[in-house]
Design a protein around this motif. Structure first.
Motif, mmCIF file in Angstrom:
data_model
loop_
_atom_site.group_PDB
_atom_site.id
_atom_site.type_symbol
_atom_site.label_atom_id
_atom_site.label_comp_id
_atom_site.label_asym_id
_atom_site.label_seq_id
_atom_site.Cartn_x
_atom_site.Cartn_y
_atom_site.Cartn_z
ATOM 1 N N THR A 157 58.018 8.181 47.815
ATOM 2 C CA THR A 157 57.736 8.777 48.979
ATOM 3 C C THR A 157 58.742 9.638 49.564
ATOM 4 O OG1 THR A 157 56.474 6.694 49.397
ATOM 5 C CG2 THR A 157 57.024 8.258 51.431
ATOM 6 N N VAL A 158 60.110 9.399 49.639
ATOM 7 C CA VAL A 158 60.943 10.316 49.982
ATOM 8 C C VAL A 158 61.073 11.687 49.267
ATOM 9 C CG1 VAL A 158 62.788 9.548 48.399
ATOM 10 C CG2 VAL A 158 63.382 10.560 50.641
ATOM 11 N N ASN A 159 60.616 12.027 48.072
ATOM 12 C CA ASN A 159 60.471 13.241 47.493
ATOM 13 C C ASN A 159 59.084 13.611 47.265
ATOM 14 O OD1 ASN A 159 63.263 12.998 47.057
ATOM 15 N ND2 ASN A 159 62.927 11.708 45.208
ATOM 16 N N CYS A 160 58.125 13.036 48.269
ATOM 17 C CA CYS A 160 56.689 13.313 47.581
ATOM 18 C C CYS A 160 56.291 14.787 48.165
ATOM 19 C CB CYS A 160 55.763 12.142 48.202
ATOM 20 S SG CYS A 160 54.158 12.460 47.938
ATOM 21 N N ALA A 161 55.653 15.441 47.476
ATOM 22 C CA ALA A 161 55.190 16.917 47.992
ATOM 23 C C ALA A 161 53.700 16.527 48.773
ATOM 24 C CB ALA A 161 54.974 17.675 46.836
ATOM 25 N N GLY A 162 53.152 15.602 48.437
ATOM 26 C CA GLY A 162 51.741 15.270 49.212
ATOM 27 C C GLY A 162 50.755 15.959 48.849
ATOM 28 N N GLY A 170 52.711 7.984 62.798
ATOM 29 C CA GLY A 170 54.107 7.943 62.799
ATOM 30 C C GLY A 170 54.826 8.626 61.532
ATOM 31 N N TYR A 171 55.970 8.061 60.950
ATOM 32 C CA TYR A 171 56.513 8.548 60.024
ATOM 33 C C TYR A 171 56.761 10.205 60.055
ATOM 34 C CZ TYR A 171 55.278 4.075 57.618
ATOM 35 O OH TYR A 171 55.290 2.865 57.286
ATOM 36 N N GLN A 172 57.117 10.419 61.198
ATOM 37 C CA GLN A 172 57.547 12.040 61.656
ATOM 38 C C GLN A 172 56.249 12.782 61.284
ATOM 39 O OE1 GLN A 172 59.956 10.408 59.251
ATOM 40 N NE2 GLN A 172 60.689 9.696 61.393
ATOM 41 N N ASN A 173 54.928 12.120 61.721
ATOM 42 C CA ASN A 173 53.707 12.863 61.530
ATOM 43 C C ASN A 173 53.460 13.239 60.177
ATOM 44 O OD1 ASN A 173 53.136 12.653 64.445
ATOM 45 N ND2 ASN A 173 54.223 14.490 64.721
ATOM 46 N N ARG A 174 54.007 12.547 59.137
ATOM 47 C CA ARG A 174 53.673 12.843 57.601
ATOM 48 C C ARG A 174 52.054 13.039 57.647
ATOM 49 N NH1 ARG A 174 55.173 7.942 54.482
ATOM 50 N NH2 ARG A 174 52.900 7.635 55.126
ATOM 51 N N ASP A 175 51.395 11.850 57.610
ATOM 52 C CA ASP A 175 50.040 11.857 57.547
ATOM 53 C C ASP A 175 49.140 12.717 58.077
ATOM 54 O OD1 ASP A 175 51.120 10.299 55.481
ATOM 55 O OD2 ASP A 175 49.809 8.315 56.448
ATOM 56 N N ASP A 230 46.740 13.077 50.497
ATOM 57 C CA ASP A 230 47.679 11.996 50.104
ATOM 58 C C ASP A 230 48.314 11.688 51.261
ATOM 59 O OD1 ASP A 230 49.791 10.506 49.003
ATOM 60 O OD2 ASP A 230 50.886 12.166 48.909
ATOM 61 N N VAL A 231 47.979 10.171 51.605
ATOM 62 C CA VAL A 231 48.699 9.739 52.935
ATOM 63 C C VAL A 231 49.323 8.425 52.543
ATOM 64 C CG1 VAL A 231 47.089 10.681 54.679
ATOM 65 C CG2 VAL A 231 46.246 8.618 53.603
ATOM 66 N N GLU A 232 50.053 8.494 51.266
ATOM 67 C CA GLU A 232 50.981 7.396 50.903
ATOM 68 C C GLU A 232 50.553 5.969 50.893
ATOM 69 O OE1 GLU A 232 54.028 8.527 49.534
ATOM 70 O OE2 GLU A 232 53.691 10.505 50.407
ATOM 71 N N GLY A 233 49.230 6.051 50.121
ATOM 72 C CA GLY A 233 48.873 4.403 50.024
ATOM 73 C C GLY A 233 47.852 4.262 51.193
ATOM 74 N N GLY A 234 47.452 5.107 52.270
ATOM 75 C CA GLY A 234 46.582 5.037 53.181
ATOM 76 C C GLY A 234 45.467 5.382 52.716
ATOM 77 N N ALA A 235 44.313 6.000 53.355
ATOM 78 C CA ALA A 235 43.479 6.706 52.979
ATOM 79 C C ALA A 235 42.905 7.886 53.984
ATOM 80 C CB ALA A 235 42.232 5.644 52.771
ATOM 81 N N SER A 236 42.488 8.868 53.540
ATOM 82 C CA SER A 236 41.880 10.025 54.147
ATOM 83 C C SER A 236 41.173 11.075 53.164
ATOM 84 C CB SER A 236 42.978 10.809 54.968
ATOM 85 O OG SER A 236 42.412 11.659 55.906
ATOM 86 N N THR A 237 39.838 10.899 53.337
ATOM 87 C CA THR A 237 38.924 11.948 52.442
ATOM 88 C C THR A 237 38.169 12.786 53.439
ATOM 89 O OG1 THR A 237 38.845 9.797 51.255
ATOM 90 C CG2 THR A 237 37.277 11.893 50.622
#
Length: 351
Positions: A311-316, A59-64, A34-41
């Protein structure tokens, strides 16, 4: 005794070069991160070789970045990435390749070739500098028709590039019964239309992923004949946006299971969801996110949606598919604690 000793030595040699959770059980594992609507597989072969397709937003505090590294290190138990692939040159797909290389060894970089400029991204020349530095200007170019075989102890694993840089493989295969219903859209000048599409085959199991490929090139690939054939698992294209997922392609490949890498408000389009629901052989549709703007009855079953919060509450949470060593069955589960749903691979006659 000699055979046992030789097998033990082989395990030691493989283990020294790569460590993975799936290694040793002969399975082919696929992680949809889960990269919030990006992609990573992340794909991990039975031999422990790893392939990361795309790397989400920077960015995004290194979220992805942190989510990718968590799956790579803690879940798949890898100490490096063998192959990092860029499907196309949009930031939500290659945004973390350079910083990933600073955090974990990456042995090979693959892409469709680096363009001189990108009209839709005014900062492309600045952003691509970091990628060039990480790859030491040695990334390898993929093009339609390229094929590779991965070392395995038993069931063969291959990948074929079906599209790239707006080129498609020759139009062979069975006639596509949905070709006549194709309704062309306006030409897409963006890099989405240049996306790499890859078809992975592990025994009878077949997985198809197309990056952000758009409507007209999708049709070009499978019209009037379908060189892809029917597949078991399909990563819904372009986060489930309606400018992609042409029914002429989706219905032709007739997936049994789909995984949509969308975000809370990005992707998971109504038209795409209806197209997937109309697939003849579909048994299960999974989503990385609930589309918070759409009605619940249009979307996947709640148990098949990894993340339901904004997004703000997402566990990823991620989604994992795991294919049996003989390629004849596979499981799909949501996160580490989700139940495993089992599916039989469609046989060669059903391809």
């Amino acid at each position: 005794m000699l055979r046992v000793f030789a097998a033990f030595l082989m395990v030691l040699v493989i283990g020294a070069s790569s460590v993975s959770a799936g290694q040793g059980d002969g399975r082919f594992d696929l992680y949809f991160i889960d990269v919030e609507g990006g992609a990573s597989t992340l794909l991990v072969t039975p031999g422990g070789e790893s392939v990361l397709i795309d790397s989400g937003y920077p960015g995004y505090q290194n979220r992805d970045l942190d989510r990718i590294l968590h799956v790579v290190r803690q879940v798949a138990r890898l100490d490096h990435i063998d192959h990092a692939v860029v499907s196309h040159w949009h930031l939500d797909h290659y945004g973390n390749h350079a910083v990933l290389a600073a955090n974990i060894p990456i042995r090979n970089f693959w892409d469709r070739g680096i363009p001189d400029d990108l009209q839709e991204d005014k900062q492309f020349l600045e952003r691509i500098t970091a990628y060039r530095a990480a790859t030491q200007n040695a990334s390898k170019r993929l093009k339609a028709g390229d094929e590779f075989t991965f070392p395995t102890a038993g069931t063969p694993l291959t990948v074929k590039v079906m599209t790239g840089s707006r080129e498609v493989v020759p139009n062979s295969g069975e006639p596509n019964p949905f070709a006549a219903a194709n309704q062309p859209q306006a030409d897409d000048p963006s890099d989405n239309a240049a996306s790499l599409s890859t078809l992975w085959t592990f025994g009878d199991f077949r997985f198809f992923t197309c990056g952000d490929l758009t409507w007209n090139v999708e049709a070009q690939l499978v019209t009037p004949r379908n060189p892809v054939g029917k597949v078991d698992l399909f990563m819904v294209t372009h986060h489930g946006l309606d400018v992609s997922n042409n029914p002429t392609l989706v219905h032709a490949i007739d997936p049994v299971v789909t995984v949509m890498c969308n975000g809370p408000t990005k992707g998971g389009g109504e038209q795409t969801l209806k197209t997937i629901a109309g697939v003849k052989s579909l048994k299960a549709a999974f989503q990385l996110h609930r589309n918070i703007k759409l009605a619940e009855d249009l979307q996947a079953k709640p148990s098949r949606i990894a993340n339901t919060e904004p997004t703000v509450n997402c566990a990823g949470r991620w989604i994992k598919a795991s294919v049996a060593p003989d390629g004849k069955s596979y499981t799909v589960q949501v996160g580490e604690d989700g139940p495993k749903e089992s599916f039989e691979t469609r046989g060669p006659a059903d391809k």
